[in-house]
Motif scaffolding. Structure first.
Motif, short mmCIF file in Angstrom:
data_model
loop_
_atom_site.label_atom_id
_atom_site.label_comp_id
_atom_site.label_asym_id
_atom_site.label_seq_id
_atom_site.Cartn_x
_atom_site.Cartn_y
_atom_site.Cartn_z
N THR A 7 -15.90 2.99 5.52
CA THR A 7 -14.53 3.31 5.94
C THR A 7 -14.47 4.66 6.68
OG1 THR A 7 -14.13 4.13 3.71
CG2 THR A 7 -13.24 1.97 4.23
N ALA A 54 -13.70 9.70 1.38
CA ALA A 54 -12.89 8.49 1.55
C ALA A 54 -11.63 8.84 2.34
CB ALA A 54 -12.51 7.92 0.18
N PRO A 55 -11.27 8.04 3.34
CA PRO A 55 -10.13 8.39 4.21
C PRO A 55 -8.84 8.68 3.44
CG PRO A 55 -11.36 6.58 5.17
CD PRO A 55 -11.97 6.82 3.82
N ASP A 56 -8.62 8.01 2.32
CA ASP A 56 -7.38 8.27 1.57
C ASP A 56 -7.48 9.51 0.67
OD1 ASP A 56 -9.18 7.05 -0.14
OD2 ASP A 56 -7.66 5.93 -1.25
N LYS A 57 -8.63 10.22 0.75
CA LYS A 57 -8.80 11.43 -0.08
C LYS A 57 -9.06 12.67 0.78
CE LYS A 57 -8.58 9.27 -4.08
NZ LYS A 57 -9.63 8.71 -4.87
N THR A 58 -8.90 12.52 2.09
CA THR A 58 -9.21 13.67 2.96
C THR A 58 -8.07 14.70 2.92
OG1 THR A 58 -8.29 12.51 4.86
CG2 THR A 58 -10.68 12.37 4.57
N ARG A 63 -7.94 17.42 1.22
CA ARG A 63 -7.69 18.01 -0.10
C ARG A 63 -8.81 18.93 -0.54
NH1 ARG A 63 -6.49 12.47 -3.06
NH2 ARG A 63 -6.56 13.76 -4.92
#
Ligand SMILES: CC(C)(COP(=O)(O)OP(=O)(O)OC[C@H]1O[C@@H](n2cnc3c(N)ncnc32)[C@H](O)[C@@H]1OP(=O)(O)O)[C@@H](O)C(=O)NCCC(=O)NCCS
Length: 157
Positions: free
Chosen positions: A22, A77-81, A83
């Motif tokens: 991903t 993971a793209p949904d955790k960038t 941060r």
């Protein structure tokens, strides 16, 4: 951001592959390569976990004959960038390389990867070279380096 960083284990492979597929659009590491890298003595694979789930990874190569460590891959993971996970992974990579008496960390990044370039520059990496036609689509690579232990190029230890 609270994330934990630990060495990658064989049972992280599915999660690593999912991140790889991903986060990158090309030049991805295969399951087989990831598995080999996790088990390789001259590599360190670290994962960042967020509430026990693998959110990112970094792999650094530590060739026995070379005092410069090479950051081989890093991805979140793209949904955790956004941060601080990649920043935390970079610091862990640098600590690991320093413990193993490496003097610097080097890496290559696609010239069009603005996010990763910003990440490296923010974390003290200095561009020292450019390689034409480095990636599968002909994109040049920028080469970055960070000296460890606060020793800058040309300075005496
Ligand atoms: C590049 C990548 C690893 C960054 O991960 P991340 O966890 O979001 O990075 P961080 O949150 O630790 O970011 C730290 C700093 O890097 C910079 N940065 C990271 N992503 C950025 C982006 N997309 N655009 C601009 N700056 C970015 C910022 O300066 C950021 O600090 P700030 O949030 O205080 O502004 C992630 O986007 C990713 O996996 N990308 C796809 C895979 C990849 O390109 N890997 C690198 C191959 S060389």
């Amino acid at each position: 951001m609270q994330c934990e960083i630990r060495p990658a284990r064989p049972d992280d492979l599915d999660a690593l592959l999912a991140i790889e597929n991903t986060a990158f659009s090309g030049d991805r590491l295969s399951r087989r390569s990831l598995k080999t890298l996790i088990g390789r003595q001259t590599a360190v694979a670290l994962v960042a976990t967020d509430d026990k789930a693998v959110a990112g990874y970094a792999i650094v190569l530590l060739n026995r004959l070379n005092r410069v460590a090479r950051l081989y891959s890093i991805a979140v993971a793209p949904d955790k960038t956004g941060r601080g996970i990649a920043g935390a992974l970079l610091r862990a990579v640098e600590a690991e390389a320093g413990e193993r008496r490496r003097v610097a960390v080097r890496l290559e990044v696609r010239e069009d990867n603005r996010g990763a370039i910003a990440l490296y520059e923010k974390n003290g990496y200095r561009r020292f070279a450019r390689r034409e036609n480095y990636y599968h689509d002909g994109m040049p690579a920028l080469r970055y380096e960070k000296q460890l232990g606060g020793i800058e190029h040309g300075e005496r230890p």
